[in-house]
Design a protein around this motif. Structure first.
Motif, PDB file in Angstrom:
ATOM      1  N   ALA A  13       0.823  -1.211   0.000  1.00  7.31           N
ATOM      2  CA  ALA A  13       0.000   0.000   0.000  1.00  7.31           C
ATOM      3  C   ALA A  13       0.856   1.260   0.000  1.00  7.31           C
ATOM      4  O   ALA A  13       0.463   2.293  -0.549  1.00  7.31           O
ATOM      5  N   ARG A  14       2.050   1.177   0.592  1.00  7.60           N
ATOM      6  CA  ARG A  14       2.978   2.310   0.610  1.00  7.60           C
ATOM      7  C   ARG A  14       3.920   2.311  -0.589  1.00  7.60           C
ATOM      8  O   ARG A  14       4.794   3.172  -0.690  1.00  7.60           O
ATOM      9  N   ASN A  15       3.736   1.328  -1.484  1.00  6.36           N
ATOM     10  CA  ASN A  15       4.566   1.198  -2.685  1.00  6.36           C
ATOM     11  C   ASN A  15       6.048   1.089  -2.337  1.00  6.36           C
ATOM     12  O   ASN A  15       6.885   1.819  -2.868  1.00  6.36           O
ATOM     13  N   GLU A  16       6.360   0.170  -1.441  1.00  6.37           N
ATOM     14  CA  GLU A  16       7.754  -0.066  -1.066  1.00  6.37           C
ATOM     15  C   GLU A  16       7.988  -1.557  -0.845  1.00  6.37           C
ATOM     16  O   GLU A  16       7.067  -2.291  -0.485  1.00  6.37           O
ATOM     17  N   ALA A  17       9.207  -1.985  -1.079  1.00  9.04           N
ATOM     18  CA  ALA A  17       9.559  -3.376  -0.792  1.00  9.04           C
ATOM     19  C   ALA A  17       9.791  -3.519   0.706  1.00  9.04           C
ATOM     20  O   ALA A  17      10.280  -2.599   1.367  1.00  9.04           O
ATOM     21  N   ALA A  18       9.432  -4.664   1.239  1.00  9.50           N
ATOM     22  CA  ALA A  18       9.661  -4.930   2.657  1.00  9.50           C
ATOM     23  C   ALA A  18      11.141  -5.193   2.891  1.00  9.50           C
ATOM     24  O   ALA A  18      11.809  -5.829   2.077  1.00  9.50           O
ATOM     25  N   LEU A  19      11.648  -4.698   4.005  1.00  8.95           N
ATOM     26  CA  LEU A  19      13.034  -4.969   4.388  1.00  8.95           C
ATOM     27  C   LEU A  19      13.039  -6.086   5.433  1.00  8.95           C
ATOM     28  O   LEU A  19      12.482  -5.938   6.516  1.00  8.95           O
ATOM     29  N   ILE A  20      13.683  -7.185   5.076  1.00 11.45           N
ATOM     30  CA  ILE A  20      13.786  -8.352   5.949  1.00 11.45           C
ATOM     31  C   ILE A  20      15.242  -8.473   6.382  1.00 11.45           C
ATOM     32  O   ILE A  20      16.142  -8.521   5.539  1.00 11.45           O
ATOM     33  N   GLY A  21      15.484  -8.493   7.678  1.00 13.20           N
ATOM     34  CA  GLY A  21      16.851  -8.541   8.179  1.00 13.20           C
ATOM     35  C   GLY A  21      17.125  -9.801   8.975  1.00 13.20           C
ATOM     36  O   GLY A  21      16.309 -10.198   9.814  1.00 13.20           O
ATOM     37  N   PHE A  22      18.266 -10.428   8.687  1.00 11.90           N
ATOM     38  CA  PHE A  22      18.670 -11.627   9.417  1.00 11.90           C
ATOM     39  C   PHE A  22      19.792 -11.313  10.387  1.00 11.90           C
ATOM     40  O   PHE A  22      20.773 -10.635  10.041  1.00 11.90           O
ATOM     41  N   ALA A 216      23.143  -0.713  -0.520  1.00 12.62           N
ATOM     42  CA  ALA A 216      21.898   0.024  -0.751  1.00 12.62           C
ATOM     43  C   ALA A 216      21.607   0.164  -2.243  1.00 12.62           C
ATOM     44  O   ALA A 216      20.442   0.148  -2.659  1.00 12.62           O
ATOM     45  N   SER A 217      22.649   0.284  -3.058  1.00 14.14           N
ATOM     46  CA  SER A 217      22.447   0.420  -4.504  1.00 14.14           C
ATOM     47  C   SER A 217      21.820  -0.851  -5.084  1.00 14.14           C
ATOM     48  O   SER A 217      20.981  -0.780  -6.000  1.00 14.14           O
ATOM     49  N   GLN A 218      22.212  -2.011  -4.555  1.00 17.10           N
ATOM     50  CA  GLN A 218      21.615  -3.269  -5.009  1.00 17.10           C
ATOM     51  C   GLN A 218      20.157  -3.359  -4.568  1.00 17.10           C
ATOM     52  O   GLN A 218      19.299  -3.816  -5.323  1.00 17.10           O
ATOM     53  N   VAL A 219      19.892  -2.915  -3.355  1.00 14.99           N
ATOM     54  CA  VAL A 219      18.516  -2.904  -2.855  1.00 14.99           C
ATOM     55  C   VAL A 219      17.651  -2.018  -3.746  1.00 14.99           C
ATOM     56  O   VAL A 219      16.549  -2.404  -4.156  1.00 14.99           O
ATOM     57  N   LYS A 220      18.148  -0.841  -4.067  1.00 15.21           N
ATOM     58  CA  LYS A 220      17.400   0.100  -4.899  1.00 15.21           C
ATOM     59  C   LYS A 220      17.099  -0.488  -6.274  1.00 15.21           C
ATOM     60  O   LYS A 220      16.008  -0.315  -6.820  1.00 15.21           O
ATOM     61  N   ALA A 234      25.499  -8.823   5.424  1.00 16.99           N
ATOM     62  CA  ALA A 234      25.974  -7.439   5.601  1.00 16.99           C
ATOM     63  C   ALA A 234      25.838  -7.011   7.063  1.00 16.99           C
ATOM     64  O   ALA A 234      26.745  -6.378   7.625  1.00 16.99           O
ATOM     65  N   PHE A 235      24.706  -7.355   7.690  1.00 18.79           N
ATOM     66  CA  PHE A 235      24.526  -7.039   9.105  1.00 18.79           C
ATOM     67  C   PHE A 235      25.494  -7.853   9.966  1.00 18.79           C
ATOM     68  O   PHE A 235      26.127  -7.335  10.892  1.00 18.79           O
ATOM     69  N   VAL A 236      25.589  -9.134   9.647  1.00 17.90           N
ATOM     70  CA  VAL A 236      26.379 -10.051  10.467  1.00 17.90           C
ATOM     71  C   VAL A 236      27.867  -9.703  10.424  1.00 17.90           C
ATOM     72  O   VAL A 236      28.577  -9.825  11.421  1.00 17.90           O
ATOM     73  N   ARG A 237      28.346  -9.246   9.251  1.00 15.54           N
ATOM     74  CA  ARG A 237      29.761  -8.856   9.147  1.00 15.54           C
ATOM     75  C   ARG A 237      30.087  -7.709  10.086  1.00 15.54           C
ATOM     76  O   ARG A 237      31.148  -7.690  10.724  1.00 15.54           O
ATOM     77  N   VAL A 238      29.194  -6.737  10.168  1.00 13.84           N
ATOM     78  CA  VAL A 238      29.425  -5.591  11.049  1.00 13.84           C
ATOM     79  C   VAL A 238      29.485  -6.063  12.504  1.00 13.84           C
ATOM     80  O   VAL A 238      30.323  -5.606  13.287  1.00 13.84           O
ATOM     81  N   ILE A 239      28.608  -6.989  12.862  1.00 12.12           N
ATOM     82  CA  ILE A 239      28.639  -7.533  14.226  1.00 12.12           C
ATOM     83  C   ILE A 239      29.992  -8.169  14.511  1.00 12.12           C
ATOM     84  O   ILE A 239      30.606  -7.948  15.559  1.00 12.12           O
ATOM     85  N   GLY A 240      30.482  -8.958  13.559  1.00  5.86           N
ATOM     86  CA  GLY A 240      31.728  -9.671  13.763  1.00  5.86           C
ATOM     87  C   GLY A 240      32.968  -8.799  13.718  1.00  5.86           C
ATOM     88  O   GLY A 240      33.984  -9.127  14.346  1.00  5.86           O
ATOM     89  N   ARG A 257      18.142   1.795   8.492  1.00  7.35           N
ATOM     90  CA  ARG A 257      17.508   2.992   7.921  1.00  7.35           C
ATOM     91  C   ARG A 257      17.921   3.192   6.465  1.00  7.35           C
ATOM     92  O   ARG A 257      17.091   3.537   5.612  1.00  7.35           O
ATOM     93  N   ASP A 258      19.211   2.982   6.179  1.00 12.92           N
ATOM     94  CA  ASP A 258      19.703   3.159   4.810  1.00 12.92           C
ATOM     95  C   ASP A 258      19.083   2.136   3.860  1.00 12.92           C
ATOM     96  O   ASP A 258      18.658   2.478   2.740  1.00 12.92           O
ATOM     97  N   PHE A 259      19.041   0.877   4.282  1.00 17.37           N
ATOM     98  CA  PHE A 259      18.467  -0.159   3.437  1.00 17.37           C
ATOM     99  C   PHE A 259      16.961   0.064   3.231  1.00 17.37           C
ATOM    100  O   PHE A 259      16.435  -0.153   2.134  1.00 17.37           O
ATOM    101  N   LYS A 260      16.272   0.499   4.287  1.00 19.83           N
ATOM    102  CA  LYS A 260      14.843   0.727   4.158  1.00 19.83           C
ATOM    103  C   LYS A 260      14.568   1.896   3.224  1.00 19.83           C
ATOM    104  O   LYS A 260      13.624   1.869   2.426  1.00 19.83           O
ATOM    105  N   ALA A 261      15.387   2.929   3.289  1.00 19.94           N
ATOM    106  CA  ALA A 261      15.240   4.062   2.367  1.00 19.94           C
ATOM    107  C   ALA A 261      15.400   3.595   0.931  1.00 19.94           C
ATOM    108  O   ALA A 261      14.672   4.041   0.035  1.00 19.94           O
ATOM    109  N   ALA A 262      16.340   2.682   0.691  1.00 22.39           N
ATOM    110  CA  ALA A 262      16.557   2.153  -0.662  1.00 22.39           C
ATOM    111  C   ALA A 262      15.377   1.314  -1.129  1.00 22.39           C
ATOM    112  O   ALA A 262      15.058   1.290  -2.318  1.00 22.39           O
ATOM    113  N   CYS A 263      14.704   0.642  -0.190  1.00 20.04           N
ATOM    114  CA  CYS A 263      13.512  -0.121  -0.529  1.00 20.04           C
ATOM    115  C   CYS A 263      12.393   0.792  -1.048  1.00 20.04           C
ATOM    116  O   CYS A 263      11.573   0.401  -1.866  1.00 20.04           O
TER     117      CYS A 263
END
Length: 267
Positions: A13-22, A216-220, A234-240, A257-263
């Protein structure tokens, strides 16, 4: 209405892709894991894929393998992961899919696992090493508990099998965007986009692209072609790679926030 379905409808309804994070439950330790998950959810994550760490995660690349090792070392196990789900659910309505291999579920007991996961507040389960034929053994327990089984489709899945998987899909279809393991490089957005269009034409439920998406460019580029984008390594690497654990929650919140903006920008 299942939270997963409601979330995808709201994103549409908001015309955006959902961001799913693992992320892997308990990585890098239980307290930091809890804090970084809340940071991601507060930053706009649409669906959380919460990994139950396993000692032999064969479909995962080095980043997530190391995450599982860190989580196991920190004392994470199935019961502790389900406790974390309950803690998250008390604060957030965000859908939660438990990402696991079959061994931990069998060790916990399939029927008990599904019942406990539903009571904790999970919405679905994705079992990486459970093909369609074997899923029928777990499906009755999932359905009885109100959980949905998230199926996987890969670029190598034959057309007839792809149709069968999509026909029986609930929640959403997790579409592996490229061959290899999680976190693999060399993603071709054109090929991934074409694959997504093909699978979406077959699927009665939303289709989310994952594997190899880290920028983010790939997400877009891929957001217009899919109903959801899955980010994991990408998330897991930052944690490690972040020595100061106190900085991790803020870092992952900013990435979310960056990935969601790209969505949104890709639509």
């Amino acid at each position: 209405m299942n939270r997963i379905r409601a979330m995808f409808e709201q994103c549409k309804a908001r015309n955006e892709a959902a961001l799913i994070g693992f992320v892997s439950a308990g990585d890098p330790d239980i307290d930091t894991s809890r804090a970084l998950i809340f940071s991601m959810l507060d930053a706009g994550l649409d669906l959380l894929e919460l990994g139950i760490p396993f000692s032999d995660p064969t479909a995962d690349g080095p980043a997530i393998q190391l995450a599982s090792q860190r989580a196991l070392k920190a004392g994470m196990h199935v019961r502790a992961a389900l406790k974390m789900v309950k803690e998250i659910r008390e604060r957030h309505p965000t859908p939660i899919v438990l990402f696991s291999y079959l061994n931990p579920i069998l060790a916990h007991g399939p029927e008990k696992f599904c019942k406990d996961a539903a009571e904790a507040g999970a919405d679905g389960v994705l079992v990486v090493d459970m093909p369609l034929e074997e899923s029928r053994e777990l499906l009755p327990f999932l359905e009885a508990s109100g959980l949905v089984a998230i199926p996987l489709v890969a670029p190598t899945t034959p057309e007839e099998r792809m149709r069968e998987i999509c026909k029986n899909a609930k929640g959403f279809v997790y579409l592996v965007s490229m061959t290899g393991v999680t976190g693999s490089g060399g993603l071709d957005p054109e090929k991934a986009g074409a694959l997504a269009r093909r699978v979406r034409a077959l699927s009665p439920v939303p289709v989310a692209l994952g594997f190899g998406i880290s920028e983010a460019s790939q997400v877009k580029a891929l957001a217009p072609e899919s109903d959801g984008i899955v980010i994991g390594s990408a998330f897991v690497r930052v944690i490690g790679e972040t020595a100061d654990k106190e900085k991790i929650p803020a870092l992952l919140g900013e990435m979310t926030r960056d990935f969601k903006a790209a969505c949104k920008q890709g639509r």
